[in-house]
Scaffold this active site. Structure first.
Site, short mmCIF file in Angstrom:
data_model
loop_
_atom_site.label_atom_id
_atom_site.label_comp_id
_atom_site.label_asym_id
_atom_site.label_seq_id
_atom_site.Cartn_x
_atom_site.Cartn_y
_atom_site.Cartn_z
N GLU A 1 -17.22 17.24 14.87
CA GLU A 1 -18.61 17.30 14.36
C GLU A 1 -19.16 15.88 14.33
OE1 GLU A 1 -19.54 19.18 10.59
OE2 GLU A 1 -18.15 20.83 11.04
C1 BG6 Z 1 -20.74 19.20 7.62
C2 BG6 Z 1 -20.24 20.62 7.37
O1 BG6 Z 1 -19.98 18.29 6.91
O2 BG6 Z 1 -22.08 18.95 7.25
C3 BG6 Z 1 -21.30 21.65 7.73
O3 BG6 Z 1 -19.04 20.90 8.08
C4 BG6 Z 1 -22.67 21.26 7.17
O4 BG6 Z 1 -20.89 22.93 7.30
C5 BG6 Z 1 -23.05 19.87 7.71
O5 BG6 Z 1 -23.64 22.21 7.50
C6 BG6 Z 1 -24.46 19.39 7.33
O6 BG6 Z 1 -24.66 19.21 5.97
P1 BG6 Z 1 -26.10 19.02 5.28
O7 BG6 Z 1 -25.79 18.82 3.84
O8 BG6 Z 1 -26.76 17.80 5.87
O9 BG6 Z 1 -26.89 20.25 5.55
#
Ligand code: BG6
EC number: 3.2.1.21
Length: 461
Positions: free
Chosen positions: A364
């Site tokens: 990610e």
């Molecule tokens: C990641 C997670 O750390 O952050 C995801 O694995 C999450 O599930 C993503 O949607 C984004 O987070 P946010 O708080 O910016 O919506």
């Protein structure tokens, strides 16, 4: 300059069942902690939007896989919903769920997209949370049985498995900082949940290996480099403790099969160690992964504490350090997180130098944007900022590769704008924009760009 990537490099994106599937409480699925918490406190969710409002992958899976194909993905990560597959958490399997996941896996493979399947993305079935979740060792048994069921049902076609996504997040959110259910704030309980999660992870790794299915199994960790404010020993020590608590508490068991000695010593000094049982040590040692997923968003900037902690206050990581806003750091103006592209290279270098250069990939990395509709022109989101974000991270990844890192791919978070826990749809991350009302999907400019990068296995700059 031309940046080319090794043959077979994984170009894809990541998502998760609870954030995309929808049909939150139908087709046999039972509530997770998210369904439950939303019922209790909808005001804790951005604009009161809960887990039922998604891009409904449960219905639109075929259309979405066609879009993945259009984006030239060769790999895609999603997760299985435990509460959908085994509605009571343990016991009977929901055949409707089996049919659903079979369709998804088969269609991905038909389109030439290798499915990466994660078993747990923050979505503890409520029935098991009511028994204490991962505080209770019985839930480790339940998790192992669930993992075995997944391997049995899908292991003939799925060759890339992950036990957990960001296992520290439910620990921090649910047991330290109150942004996940069950909203406990208690370090010792947090440490127990973290420890049991890694025991569960190791059980799944062992179970998978016993099968000899020929695939690989790993874990996905959010690694946040901890940079000290200065080389002053107090700042360096503070950054070291933050690193132990937030990175190495999962990284060391995943890659070395044991916990860092100084972390154990620190927690034992303050009587915060979770209870161990005979056999735990051997089990953890069996949990070393074949493949590490790295989620990277932003680093931690750490300084030593400038004031004394009240010795009567409950133990917290912040006893040892505090975060600081490094002057001049580059920020994502639309989300509030720091952008530090070199962090990806620092992580890869550290893994190569200190951890024996494991097989890994970026599982990610992405850029959240509030009110992204403001960037729409002629029906398409013109997200040049996201193109720059991904491109600049890829450049540093490329440098890591040129120095010998075994980084096998890059997955952007995320394929389509999705529901994100308490933040719901506050920050949009997708290559594809979603109109929640009409469910219309439109590829953003960044999606068009990524399509080219994947096709050419690189880019020019
Ligand atoms: C990641 C997670 O750390 O952050 C995801 O694995 C999450 O599930 C993503 O949607 C984004 O987070 P946010 O708080 O910016 O919506």
């Amino acid at each position: 300059m031309h940046y080319s990537f090794p043959e077979g490099f994984w170009w894809g994106s990541a998502s998760s069942a609870p954030q995309t599937e929808g049909e939150s409480l139908s087709h046999g699925k039972t509530p997770t902690i998210w369904d439950h918490w939303f019922r209790l406190q909808p005001e804790r969710f951005h604009h009161g939007v809960g887990p039922a409002q998604t891009s409904t992958f449960y219905e639109h899976w075929k259309e979405d896989i066609a879009l993945l194909k259009a984006l030239n993905h060769n790999t895609f990560r999603t997760s299985v919903s435990w509460a959908r597959l085994i509605p009571d958490g343990t016991g009977a399997v929901n055949q409707e769920a089996v049919a659903f996941y079979n369709q998804v896996i088969d269609e991905l493979l038909r389109q030439g997209i290798t499915p990466f399947i994660n078993l747990f993305h923050f979505d503890m079935p409520l029935s098991l949370q009511e028994q204490g979740g991962f505080e209770n060792r019985k839930v480790i048994d339940a998790y192992e049985a669930y993992a075995r069921t997944c391997f049995e049902l899908f292991g003939d076609r799925v060759t890339h498995w992950f036990t957990f996504n960001e296992p520290i997040v439910p620990v921090e959110g649910g047991y330290l900082y109150d942004f996940h259910y069950p909203n406990v704030v208690d370090f010792r309980r947090a440490a127990t949940v973290a420890y049991h999660t890694m025991l569960a992870h190791a059980r799944a790794v062992k179970a998978y290996r016993e099968r000899n299915d020929g695939g690989e199994i790993g874990i996905i960790l959010n690694l946040t480099p901890s940079y000290p404010r200065s080389q002053n020993p107090a700042d360096v020590k503070a950054a070291h403790i933050a690193d132990l608590m937030f990175n190495r508490s999962f990284l060391d068991p995943a890659l070395r099969g044991s916990y860092p000695e100084d972390l154990v010593a620190l927690l034992s000094q303050y009587d915060q160690l979770p209870a161990c049982q005979p056999g735990d040590k051997e089990l953890l040692a069996a949990g070393v992964v074949d493949l590490l997923g790295i989620n990277y968003y932003q680093p931690r900037r750490i300084q030593c504490r400038d004031s004394q902690v009240n010795p009567d206050s409950p133990f917290m990581p912040e006893w040892f350090f505090s975060a600081y806003e490094m002057p001049g750091r580059k920020m994502n103006p639309y989300r509030g997180w720091e952008i530090y592209e070199k962090g990806i290279y620092d992580i890869l270098t550290r893994l190569r130098v200190e951890y024996g250069n494991p097989r890994c990939y970026i599982s990610e990395n992405g850029m959240g944007v509030e009110n992204e509709q403001r960037f729409e022109q002629d029906g398409q989101i013109q997200d040049d900022y996201r193109i720059a974000f991904v491109r600049d991270h890829l450049k540093w990844l490329h440098k890591g590769l040129s120095e010998g890192s075994r980084c096998l791919g890059y997955h952007m978070w995320t394929f389509i704008d999705n529901w994100s826990w308490c933040n719901a749809y506050k920050n949009r991350y997708g290559f594809v924009s979603l109109d929640l009302e009409s469910q219309k999907r439109t590829i953003k400019k960044s999606g068009e760009w990524y399509r080219q990068v994947a096709a050419k296995n690189g880019f020019d700059e």
